[in-house]
Enzyme design. Structure first.
Site, mmCIF file in Angstrom:
data_model
loop_
_atom_site.group_PDB
_atom_site.id
_atom_site.type_symbol
_atom_site.label_atom_id
_atom_site.label_comp_id
_atom_site.label_asym_id
_atom_site.label_seq_id
_atom_site.Cartn_x
_atom_site.Cartn_y
_atom_site.Cartn_z
ATOM 1 N N GLU A 269 -2.160 -2.705 -7.798
ATOM 2 C CA GLU A 269 -3.444 -2.833 -7.196
ATOM 3 C C GLU A 269 -3.836 -1.641 -6.443
ATOM 4 O O GLU A 269 -2.997 -0.852 -6.415
ATOM 5 C CB GLU A 269 -3.094 -4.010 -5.981
ATOM 6 C CG GLU A 269 -2.126 -3.637 -4.779
ATOM 7 C CD GLU A 269 -2.641 -2.618 -3.789
ATOM 8 O OE1 GLU A 269 -3.863 -2.712 -3.348
ATOM 9 O OE2 GLU A 269 -1.968 -1.804 -3.145
ATOM 10 N N SER B 11 0.839 -1.114 -0.030
ATOM 11 C CA SER B 11 -0.108 -0.077 -0.151
ATOM 12 C C SER B 11 0.962 1.112 0.041
ATOM 13 O O SER B 11 1.731 1.502 -0.831
ATOM 14 C CB SER B 11 -0.930 -0.215 1.281
ATOM 15 O OG SER B 11 -2.000 0.880 1.031
ATOM 16 N N HIS C 270 -5.478 -5.250 -1.326
ATOM 17 C CA HIS C 270 -6.244 -5.117 -0.010
ATOM 18 C C HIS C 270 -7.677 -5.849 0.142
ATOM 19 O O HIS C 270 -7.766 -6.407 -1.017
ATOM 20 C CB HIS C 270 -6.683 -3.718 0.061
ATOM 21 C CG HIS C 270 -5.720 -2.378 -0.098
ATOM 22 N ND1 HIS C 270 -4.842 -2.255 -0.810
ATOM 23 C CD2 HIS C 270 -5.350 -1.624 1.201
ATOM 24 C CE1 HIS C 270 -3.927 -1.178 -0.490
ATOM 25 N NE2 HIS C 270 -4.278 -0.972 0.743
#
Length: 327
Positions: free
Chosen positions: A222, A132, A292
């Protein structure tokens, strides 16, 4: 919004057209039971204390010692303390010879703020693990030739299935990992350095000194809570800058909580990704288990990987030297 998909060209090798260097990353030494891992919070303020403790316990169960940076739970707005405080944690973690790996507490935002006027200290490479917002640090390290792991944070590790946890533990210990299975969108096969990332964070590193070489890489994207039009805007920017013309293949993970509300006119996330990524003449594999809100398979940054659009697989190759070091 569907463009015709085209067969991919095969790109392999250690150098690229025009003489540009391909990304080359050195693995830190394999972790061994008894090694000390250092916990830092370089991004958002820690909120999920119970999952955080569960993540620490899982690393300790592997035989590692886990030490937390002083003030890891500080707060300054949405950040885990001031930039100076968080930067000091990162510097301490990297410079101290008794720490063999760096575990990031959580994501959020704040990693890129640490990179302003930042130089990685000299010293033996060590594993940096997270995803992330931690993309910013992983990419900056990769630009300096050091491998890391795009994988579960301490606050998310406890939610991973057994196979995903073991995959992470195996890689940092120098062992091989199994291929990941997804869905082939564009046929073809490409081999090159793997460069996983959160799309939003990576987009905001383009054009900075912390952008690694993209020549011949397998990009693995992502993201979370980004509306389709925002994804479209970012991917269009990648196209207009010519960055996507440099890569060998694209691996797509989970884009969670990105679908628009029912009453809002929009393309779907899948439609945007297909439109922006399947006409590049390179293999594309989607629906891979990382990102996630679900399985988040560890992806080694800079490792040589093969993306197969025919079978829908992503295979990460463990070097013979790393395997020998792990024995």
């Amino acid at each position: 919004m569907r463009r015709p998909e085209v067969a991919a060209k095969v790109l392999t090798g250690s150098t690229t057209a025009g003489g540009c260097s391909m990304l080359t990353c050195t693995d830190p030494p394999p972790l061994q039971p008894g090694d000390t891992l250092y916990v830092i919070a370089p991004s958002g303020a820690l909120r999920e204390l119970t999952p955080f403790k569960a993540g620490i316990a899982l690393w300790e169960a592997q035989g590692y010692r886990v030490t937390m940076a002083p003030g890891f739970d500080e707060r300054w707005g949405y950040l885990a303390g001031s930039d100076e405080h968080r930067r000091h944690q990162l510097q301490t973690a990297w410079e101290a010879s008794d720490y063999r790996g760096i575990l990031c507490a959580r994501g959020g935002f704040g990693g890129t703020r640490l990179l302003e006027d930042w130089q990685w200290p000299s010293g033996e490479p060590k594993w940096l693990i997270g995803f992330s917002d931690i993309t910013s640090l992983l990419w900056s390290l990769a630009a300096r030739g050091v491998a890391g792991v795009h994988g579960p944070l301490l606050t998310t590790l406890g939610q991973e299935p057994d196979w995903s946890r073991q995959r992470l533990f195996d890689w940092v210990a120098g062992r091989a990992v199994a291929p990941l299975q997804g869905q082939g969108w564009v046929a073809g096969t490409a081999t090159g350095p793997l460069l996983p990332a959160n799309l939003t964070v990576a987009t905001h590193l383009l054009g900075t000194v912390h952008e690694p070489s993209l020549q011949g890489v397998i990009l693995a994207f992502e993201d979370v809570t980004e509306a389709p039009y925002r994804l479209d805007r970012m991917l269009t920017y990648w196209r207009m800058t010519g960055k996507l013309a440099q890569v060998a293949g694209i691996a797509i993970g989970r884009f969670s909580r990105c679908e628009p509300p029912d009453q809002v006119p929009s393309f779907s996330v899948t439609a945007v990704l297909r439109d922006r990524l399947t006409d590049l003449g390179i293999p594309v594999v989607a629906a891979l288990p990382f990102g996630h809100d679900g399985e988040n398979a560890a992806l080694p940054v800079g490792a040589i990987a093969t993306l197969d659009g025919h079978t829908g697989s992503l295979t990460v190759h463990r070097t013979a030297a790393a395997a020998e070091a792990a024995q």
